[in-house]
Design an enzyme around this catalytic site. Structure first.
Site, PDB file in Angstrom:
ATOM      1  N   ARG A  45     -10.939 -54.043 -26.557  1.00 43.45           N
ATOM      2  CA  ARG A  45      -9.717 -53.710 -26.296  1.00 43.45           C
ATOM      3  C   ARG A  45      -9.458 -52.303 -25.689  1.00 43.45           C
ATOM      4  NH1 ARG A  45      -7.659 -53.279 -31.411  1.00 43.45           N
ATOM      5  NH2 ARG A  45      -7.381 -51.141 -31.263  1.00 43.45           N
ATOM      6  N   TYR A  71      11.893 -56.054  -8.176  1.00 44.23           N
ATOM      7  CA  TYR A  71      11.107 -56.956  -8.888  1.00 44.23           C
ATOM      8  C   TYR A  71      12.108 -57.199  -9.921  1.00 44.23           C
ATOM      9  CZ  TYR A  71       8.038 -59.965 -11.729  1.00 44.23           C
ATOM     10  OH  TYR A  71       7.473 -60.933 -12.495  1.00 44.23           O
ATOM     11  N   ASP A  86       5.594 -48.968  -7.494  1.00 44.84           N
ATOM     12  CA  ASP A  86       4.896 -50.320  -7.292  1.00 44.84           C
ATOM     13  C   ASP A  86       4.648 -50.425  -6.058  1.00 44.84           C
ATOM     14  OD1 ASP A  86       4.624 -53.027  -7.335  1.00 44.84           O
ATOM     15  OD2 ASP A  86       6.290 -53.609  -8.484  1.00 44.84           O
ATOM     16  N   LYS A 136      -1.620 -60.333  -7.482  1.00 41.83           N
ATOM     17  CA  LYS A 136      -1.250 -60.444  -6.034  1.00 41.83           C
ATOM     18  C   LYS A 136      -2.299 -60.294  -4.949  1.00 41.83           C
ATOM     19  CE  LYS A 136       2.859 -61.489  -8.028  1.00 41.83           C
ATOM     20  NZ  LYS A 136       2.744 -60.856  -9.307  1.00 41.83           N
TER      21      LYS A 136
END
Length: 374
Positions: free
Chosen positions: A42, A94, A165, A190
């Site tokens: 983690r 987005y 972004d 992406k």
């Protein structure tokens, strides 16, 4: 080194006798204790995750943190803001980015000011008292280009942190940290990974204290990716320059052909000289990206029908893979509410032969063209 070489060379193991050329997939949750006290998956302890972070950080010119998805990366920034923060966010962007900001405002933790980030004056007017400025450039799905250097300088003067972004650009087209941004976000699902087969995200910063705070939030919330996803995403990065070069060439060619098609009312692509953001993109970017948006003549139903008629192009959401994807974004209520035109189709252009793509697209558009009178 040039970015094309960094994409191939970064994140490799040490060059020792019989060592692997590629970083292995390390499938383990616990790790042996050591002086750094970084001993659990983690916390991103896996060498596979760290290799991906090294490559992304080197491409962007900062220190990268890997996340389980793009949304996990966005959440780490947004939900980590102080209570009462004023945030400036894109009106068009987005859809789930808008949703997470709206959820924080609904909880009373944040005040959100939505602006058209392509309208520099409007952004500057909204900066008073702002703690966080979130930018997209190009915006998703309308492909508007923000004047990042001007906005970032003004935001810093107002005391705000700036996050960008840059998923649609990739570091090959634009490196926001070079323009002063504090944080760069990628949905690595992406273009970075590039094969539509995994979920991952990444944040990159040059500020050590900010990086430590973001990592602490990732470790606490468990937003770390798996080793297999990290391995695949790193492998995808190796071909990013080649994929982007081909996809951008295809995108420009399709945008030019669409601009002359009688079934198309408008093409949105900053690589076209007539595009309103062409000058800004030419000044700021190293290329124009591989996303094309166009508005079909007729109704939303006509546009939706185009998506169902394509055969080589894939009717699906997402973007940035080797295959060309198309969808009508206003089919989503959040996009429609944010002003996405009913007839707008967003196309993520892949690496197929451009003539095959055009044959498929033009055939899908042809039923819309009305026969001339007489």
């Amino acid at each position: 080194m040039h970015l094309e070489s960094i994409a191939v060379a970064s994140g490799r193991p040490a060059r020792t006798h019989r060592a692997p050329v590629n970083t292995p997939i390390v499938l383990s949750a616990p790790f042996h204790h050591g002086p750094d006290d970084n001993y659990y998956l983690r916390q991103g302890s896996s060498d596979t995750i760290r290799a991906f972070e090294q490559a992304v950080g080197d491409l962007e010119g900062g220190q990268a943190l890997a996340f389980a998805s793009g949304m996990a990366a966005i959440a780490a920034v947004v939900e980590g803001q102080r209570a009462g923060t004023i945030a400036v966010v894109p009106q068009q962007g987005y859809n789930f980015t808008g949703t997470i900001f709206a959820s924080q405002e609904k909880l009373g933790r944040m005040t959100v000011r939505e602006v058209d980030v392509t309208d520099t004056s409007a952004v500057l007017a909204a900066l008073d008292g702002t703690g966080l400025v979130w930018l997209e450039s190009p915006t998703n799905p309308l492909l508007g280009v923000a004047d990042l250097p001007v906005i970032i300088d003004a935001a810093h003067a107002a005391g705000a942190t700036v996050a960008v972004d840059s998923t649609l650009n990739t570091p090959l087209v634009l490196r926001p940290l070079d323009h002063g941004a504090d944080i760069v976000m990628h949905s690595a699902t992406k273009y970075l990974a590039g094969h539509s087969d995994l979920l991952m995200g990444a944040l990159v910063t040059r500020a050590p204290e900010l990086g430590e705070a973001l990592q602490a939030r990732r470790d606490m919330t468990g937003g770390v990716p798996g080793a297999l996803e990290s391995f695949l995403a790193l492998r995808g990065i190796r071909t990013l320059p080649l994929r982007m070069a081909r996809a951008q060439d295809n995108a420009l060619a399709l945008a030019q052909r669409l601009a002359g098609h009688p079934a198309v009312d408008r093409v949105r692509y900053p690589g076209l000289p007539e595009d309103p953001w062409h000058e800004r993109a030419t000044r700021l970017h190293r290329g124009y990206g591989a996303m094309v948006a166009f508005e079909v003549a007729g109704t939303g139903e006509d546009a939706e029908a185009v998506c169902h008629r394509v055969e080589l192009i894939t009717h699906a959401t997402s973007l940035g893979g080797v295959e060309t994807l198309i969808e009508r974004r206003a089919r989503y209520a959040t996009d429609a509410a944010r002003g996405t035109p009913e007839t707008l189709l967003r196309m993520s252009v892949g690496i197929e032969h451009v003539d095959d793509l055009w044959a498929d697209l033009s055939a899908a558009l042809s039923p819309i063209v009305q026969p001339s009178a007489g």
